[in-house]
Write a protein that holds these residues in place. Structure first.
Motif, PDB file in Angstrom:
ATOM      1  N   ASP A 128     -11.158 -13.919 -16.801  1.00  0.00           N
ATOM      2  CA  ASP A 128     -12.020 -14.394 -15.716  1.00  0.00           C
ATOM      3  C   ASP A 128     -13.445 -13.905 -15.946  1.00  0.00           C
ATOM      4  OD1 ASP A 128      -9.843 -15.561 -14.477  1.00  0.00           O
ATOM      5  OD2 ASP A 128      -9.370 -13.761 -13.316  1.00  0.00           O
ATOM      6  N   PRO A 129     -14.440 -14.659 -15.479  1.00  0.00           N
ATOM      7  CA  PRO A 129     -15.826 -14.181 -15.603  1.00  0.00           C
ATOM      8  C   PRO A 129     -15.986 -12.840 -14.877  1.00  0.00           C
ATOM      9  CG  PRO A 129     -15.767 -16.473 -14.903  1.00  0.00           C
ATOM     10  CD  PRO A 129     -14.370 -15.965 -14.818  1.00  0.00           C
ATOM     11  N   GLU A 130     -16.919 -12.032 -15.349  1.00  0.00           N
ATOM     12  CA  GLU A 130     -17.166 -10.753 -14.682  1.00  0.00           C
ATOM     13  C   GLU A 130     -18.629 -10.672 -14.263  1.00  0.00           C
ATOM     14  OE1 GLU A 130     -15.993  -7.849 -17.645  1.00  0.00           O
ATOM     15  OE2 GLU A 130     -18.043  -7.647 -18.377  1.00  0.00           O
ATOM     16  N   GLY A 148     -29.391  -4.464 -17.513  1.00  0.00           N
ATOM     17  CA  GLY A 148     -27.968  -4.178 -17.748  1.00  0.00           C
ATOM     18  C   GLY A 148     -27.328  -5.070 -18.791  1.00  0.00           C
ATOM     19  N   LYS A 149     -28.112  -6.004 -19.349  1.00  0.00           N
ATOM     20  CA  LYS A 149     -27.543  -6.931 -20.346  1.00  0.00           C
ATOM     21  C   LYS A 149     -27.199  -6.183 -21.625  1.00  0.00           C
ATOM     22  CE  LYS A 149     -28.302 -11.645 -22.011  1.00  0.00           C
ATOM     23  NZ  LYS A 149     -29.243 -12.755 -22.104  1.00  0.00           N
ATOM     24  N   TYR A 150     -26.138  -6.653 -22.317  1.00  0.00           N
ATOM     25  CA  TYR A 150     -25.648  -6.065 -23.567  1.00  0.00           C
ATOM     26  C   TYR A 150     -25.115  -4.642 -23.367  1.00  0.00           C
ATOM     27  CZ  TYR A 150     -28.537  -9.914 -25.333  1.00  0.00           C
ATOM     28  OH  TYR A 150     -29.112 -11.138 -25.540  1.00  0.00           O
ATOM     29  N   ARG A 151     -24.718  -4.292 -22.142  1.00  0.00           N
ATOM     30  CA  ARG A 151     -24.178  -2.962 -21.871  1.00  0.00           C
ATOM     31  C   ARG A 151     -22.907  -3.082 -21.042  1.00  0.00           C
ATOM     32  NH1 ARG A 151     -27.521   1.344 -22.487  1.00  0.00           N
ATOM     33  NH2 ARG A 151     -29.724   0.929 -22.924  1.00  0.00           N
ATOM     34  N   ASP A 152     -22.023  -2.083 -21.186  1.00  0.00           N
ATOM     35  CA  ASP A 152     -20.862  -1.979 -20.305  1.00  0.00           C
ATOM     36  C   ASP A 152     -21.084  -0.934 -19.226  1.00  0.00           C
ATOM     37  OD1 ASP A 152     -18.645  -3.755 -21.208  1.00  0.00           O
ATOM     38  OD2 ASP A 152     -19.028  -2.761 -23.112  1.00  0.00           O
ATOM     39  N   GLN A 201     -19.022 -14.037 -19.427  1.00  0.00           N
ATOM     40  CA  GLN A 201     -17.635 -14.436 -19.702  1.00  0.00           C
ATOM     41  C   GLN A 201     -17.053 -13.537 -20.787  1.00  0.00           C
ATOM     42  OE1 GLN A 201     -15.720 -17.301 -18.397  1.00  0.00           O
ATOM     43  NE2 GLN A 201     -14.156 -16.054 -19.374  1.00  0.00           N
ATOM     44  N   THR A 202     -15.796 -13.141 -20.615  1.00  0.00           N
ATOM     45  CA  THR A 202     -15.132 -12.289 -21.609  1.00  0.00           C
ATOM     46  C   THR A 202     -14.048 -13.076 -22.334  1.00  0.00           C
ATOM     47  OG1 THR A 202     -15.513 -10.344 -20.235  1.00  0.00           O
ATOM     48  CG2 THR A 202     -13.889 -10.121 -21.981  1.00  0.00           C
ATOM     49  N   PHE A 203     -14.135 -13.091 -23.666  1.00  0.00           N
ATOM     50  CA  PHE A 203     -13.089 -13.688 -24.504  1.00  0.00           C
ATOM     51  C   PHE A 203     -12.292 -12.558 -25.166  1.00  0.00           C
ATOM     52  CE2 PHE A 203     -16.205 -17.390 -25.588  1.00  0.00           C
ATOM     53  CZ  PHE A 203     -16.038 -17.909 -24.315  1.00  0.00           C
ATOM     54  N   TYR A 204     -10.977 -12.733 -25.225  1.00  0.00           N
ATOM     55  CA  TYR A 204     -10.156 -11.805 -26.012  1.00  0.00           C
ATOM     56  C   TYR A 204     -10.000 -12.432 -27.389  1.00  0.00           C
ATOM     57  CZ  TYR A 204      -6.477  -8.509 -27.256  1.00  0.00           C
ATOM     58  OH  TYR A 204      -5.743  -7.514 -27.879  1.00  0.00           O
ATOM     59  N   CYS A 205     -10.562 -11.779 -28.391  1.00  0.00           N
ATOM     60  CA  CYS A 205     -10.601 -12.376 -29.735  1.00  0.00           C
ATOM     61  C   CYS A 205      -9.821 -11.534 -30.736  1.00  0.00           C
ATOM     62  CB  CYS A 205     -12.049 -12.513 -30.211  1.00  0.00           C
ATOM     63  SG  CYS A 205     -12.993 -13.686 -29.216  1.00  0.00           S
ATOM     64  N   VAL A 206      -9.157 -12.215 -31.660  1.00  0.00           N
ATOM     65  CA  VAL A 206      -8.372 -11.556 -32.710  1.00  0.00           C
ATOM     66  C   VAL A 206      -8.841 -12.083 -34.063  1.00  0.00           C
ATOM     67  CG1 VAL A 206      -6.338 -11.240 -31.238  1.00  0.00           C
ATOM     68  CG2 VAL A 206      -6.548 -13.325 -32.600  1.00  0.00           C
ATOM     69  N   PRO A 207      -8.597 -11.341 -35.158  1.00  0.00           N
ATOM     70  CA  PRO A 207      -8.909 -11.898 -36.482  1.00  0.00           C
ATOM     71  C   PRO A 207      -8.171 -13.216 -36.686  1.00  0.00           C
ATOM     72  CG  PRO A 207      -8.366  -9.562 -36.644  1.00  0.00           C
ATOM     73  CD  PRO A 207      -8.029  -9.983 -35.239  1.00  0.00           C
ATOM     74  N   VAL A 208      -8.711 -14.077 -37.525  1.00  0.00           N
ATOM     75  CA  VAL A 208      -8.102 -15.399 -37.753  1.00  0.00           C
ATOM     76  C   VAL A 208      -6.651 -15.213 -38.205  1.00  0.00           C
ATOM     77  CG1 VAL A 208      -8.236 -17.548 -39.055  1.00  0.00           C
ATOM     78  CG2 VAL A 208     -10.345 -16.347 -38.412  1.00  0.00           C
ATOM     79  N   LYS A 244     -18.059 -10.417 -25.139  1.00  0.00           N
ATOM     80  CA  LYS A 244     -18.725 -10.746 -23.875  1.00  0.00           C
ATOM     81  C   LYS A 244     -19.880 -11.710 -24.145  1.00  0.00           C
ATOM     82  CE  LYS A 244     -16.872  -6.752 -21.719  1.00  0.00           C
ATOM     83  NZ  LYS A 244     -16.847  -5.947 -20.513  1.00  0.00           N
ATOM     84  N   VAL A 245     -19.777 -12.902 -23.555  1.00  0.00           N
ATOM     85  CA  VAL A 245     -20.709 -13.993 -23.832  1.00  0.00           C
ATOM     86  C   VAL A 245     -21.601 -14.207 -22.613  1.00  0.00           C
ATOM     87  CG1 VAL A 245     -20.894 -16.406 -24.561  1.00  0.00           C
ATOM     88  CG2 VAL A 245     -18.944 -15.043 -25.290  1.00  0.00           C
TER      89      VAL A 245
END
Length: 623
Positions: free
Chosen positions: A57-59, A80-84, A107-114, A226-227
């Motif tokens: 979900d968007p945060e 606050g951009k580019y920070r957690d 928006q947060t994507f959960y990404c894995v290696p190809v 995080k996009v």
């Protein structure tokens, strides 16, 4: 230097975009695919080649916030951009009620290696174009058991490593063993990884650190990406290359502690379940965060090809390669003929299969898919294993699926939604576009498929026929289109659907299959192997057309064929012959169909059918 509401974000993006165009700068940026996260500096620029496995979900975050010193009442404005984690000095407090505060969304994507990415993709270097600088621990996850070869390194050495990535590479390589086939053997890996049986359904609960890789035994870092803009242009299963700021702050793991009341991250987190917190806020040392500055979808992941074929420099590369296409095809045909034990017809069809791709969809019908069933394979896994090893050396991503009863009954083929953890749990069929899937039916034995097994086989059949997978969202199915090249090896005719059955006719039977296949791979020069890799990837990306004149000639030819043999010539035969003609033309570097290629396609199909008829007569039954 900028006030709120200025275009500073756009300036940041433009600055990095321009810098990355200079002097192969993309090769200088450390990659999470190659370098262990504990070697990388927090808050530094990194890149990551990945597949979007899930979208959270968007945060909301504080885009602009103000801190105040309680003693002096001095106020400082922060971005606050580019920070957690909010930046706040020891004598400062965040003023949550400040009128300057601006809340923004990301928006947060959960990404894995190809999934199934070949080792040679990580190893290969191409300095002129897009290349991936690789260390020996490709796809590494941090491990508490890992001891670096040097326990301490000075800050100056750190700086030196940043300026000279090759030194970093050398240090990683250490004393790694030799003996690979043109840099194609899996590099040594040091990782905390998902277990090999990660897809076996457990009656109890999921493993404590399930990184949710689609394929069993996969290794590498999963990342929360995080996009900040244009996230609607990305979707699940897209292949991305992202450049962004690495965030591995230990405070990000705070929600995993029992003392959740001390959390400073999200005052609303009590609304989430413990399982959702665990999945969405894993330890940053295992699942680092990347705050995206630049992200692009990749047309392909072959590092020997330009990343984008539309650029002028890329067009020169393509035209130069196309001028020497004929000898490359001849060499590849010879190589695959040897691999298929002297069967040149099967080798022809294997080339056509490897360059096939879904180029369009008409209603629900995927056009361009070309699933080949290679029947007549020896009933043991040695032959298929070697064929798969050869395919692995030729394509950027692949997976071998042994069709054992246990595998079909116990594996998780279809991704499903876990509503408790609020995530998409991956499955074997969650693959990136243009992945080669080798289904090994020679291992099929007698046994009973249970309900899960029937479900898995049905899903595999649907993928082959319609090039789509229906993800399970409990209350409904969601259709995800795909583009997967499926090769089925079997003894008799496969029980799975296919577009084309080719019966293997070995001309040679090597006394030692292992030795024969190893010598075949060893004999190929690295430069020749790279040409094969470029050939197969490039031809998939070419456009193709049929002129009105040739279309009319083909229609007349088909009508004539139906007159001569109305019983056996069907519309399916026309469709298949047109597909063979398409890939035959492309394999010769021709982007339009000629009369000559059409006749050659008819000839190949006649030879293939005659071979099947002959085998039926020998066996006395349907193949």
């Amino acid at each position: 230097q900028n006030v709120p509401n200025s275009d500073w974000e756009k300036k940041v993006t433009e600055y990095f975009k321009e810098k990355l165009k200079e002097n192969n700068a993309t090769n200088w940026v450390p990659s999470l695919n190659d370098v262990p996260v504990h070697y990388l500096k927090p808050n530094s620029l990194v890149k990551f080649r990945c597949m979007v496995q899930d979208m959270f979900d968007p945060e909301f975050y504080m885009g602009v916030y103000e801190t105040v010193d309680p003693n002096t009442n001095a106020r400082v404005l922060h971005f606050g951009k580019y920070r957690d984690v909010a930046e706040c000095g020891p004598q400062q407090e965040i003023d949550l009620n400040s009128s300057q505060t601006i809340t923004l969304e990301r928006q947060t994507f959960y990404c894995v290696p190809v999934p199934g990415e070949s080792a040679w993709v990580v190893v290969v270097l191409n300095p002129k174009f897009y290349a991936y600088i690789s260390a020996s621990q490709a796809r590494v996850s941090p491990s508490t058991s890992y001891t670096p070869s040097r326990h301490k390194r000075s800050y100056e050495e750190d700086e030196d490593m940043d300026l000279h990535p090759s030194k970093q590479k050398e240090q990683h390589m250490g004393n790694s063993g030799g003996g690979d086939i043109h840099g194609c053997v899996e590099p040594k890996r040091l990782e905390t990884e998902a277990s090999a049986g990660h897809h076996l359904i457990s009656p109890n609960c999921s493993p404590p650190l399930d990184l949710n890789f689609p394929l069993p035994g996969e290794k590498g870092p999963a990342c929360l990406v995080k996009v900040y803009e244009s996230w609607d242009s990305f979707k699940v299963n897209d292949i991305l290359e992202v450049y962004g700021i690495l965030s591995v702050d230990p405070v990000l793991s705070i929600v995993n502690n029992e003392e959740r009341e001390s959390s400073v991250l999200d005052p609303m987190e009590c609304m989430d379940t413990a399982e959702e917190q665990r999945v969405h806020s894993p330890p940053a040392s295992l699942v680092p965060r990347i705050h995206v500055i630049l992200a692009q979808k990749l047309q392909h992941i072959n590092p020997l090809l330009p990343a984008c074929l539309d650029e002028e420099e890329s067009k020169t590369f393509v035209s130069n390669f196309m001028s020497e296409l004929s000898p490359v095809r001849a060499e590849l045909l010879g190589f695959l003929t040897h691999a298929l034990l002297g069967d040149s017809l099967a080798a022809e069809y294997l080339i056509l299969h490897l360059i096939s791709t879904v180029y369009a969809r008409r209603d629900v019908l995927p056009l361009g898919k070309f699933t080949v069933n290679l029947s007549g394979c020896p009933r043991n896994n040695i032959f298929t294993d070697h064929i798969y090893r050869i395919i692995q050396q030729l394509v950027p991503a692949s997976y071998r699926l042994p069709m054992t009863i246990e595998n079909m009954n116990r594996s998780r083929f279809i991704p499903h939604k876990d509503y408790t953890a609020n995530r998409l749990v991956s499955g074997v069929l969650q693959l990136a576009s243009n992945t080669s899937l080798v289904v090994d039916e020679t291992q099929l034995e007698q046994g009973q498929l249970d309900a899960a097994g029937v479900h898995n086989v049905t899903a595999l059949g649907k993928l082959i026929t319609w090039q789509k997978v229906d993800y399970d969202f409990s209350y409904h199915q969601m259709e995800f289109l795909c583009n997967i090249n499926v090769l089925i090896t079997s003894e008799g005719r496969s029980f799975l659907p296919s577009d084309c059955q080719v019966h293997l006719q070995p001309q040679i039977i090597p006394p030692n299959m292992e030795e024969y296949m190893n010598s075949l791979l060893t004999a190929v020069l690295p430069s020749v192997l790279n040409k094969f890799r470029i050939y197969l990837s490039l031809l998939r990306l070419l456009d193709y057309s049929i002129s009105d004149e040739v279309t009319k000639a083909v229609e007349e030819d088909f009508v004539e064929m139906r007159k001569n043999d109305p019983e056996s010539v069907t519309a399916d035969d026309l469709h298949r012959t047109l597909l063979v003609a398409r890939f035959l033309s492309l394999s010769a570097g021709q982007t339009t169909l000629s009369r000559e290629r059409w006749l050659r396609a008819k000839q190949l199909e006649a030879l293939r059918k005659a071979r099947l008829q002959q085998q039926r007569r020998v066996n006395g039954n349907e193949l």
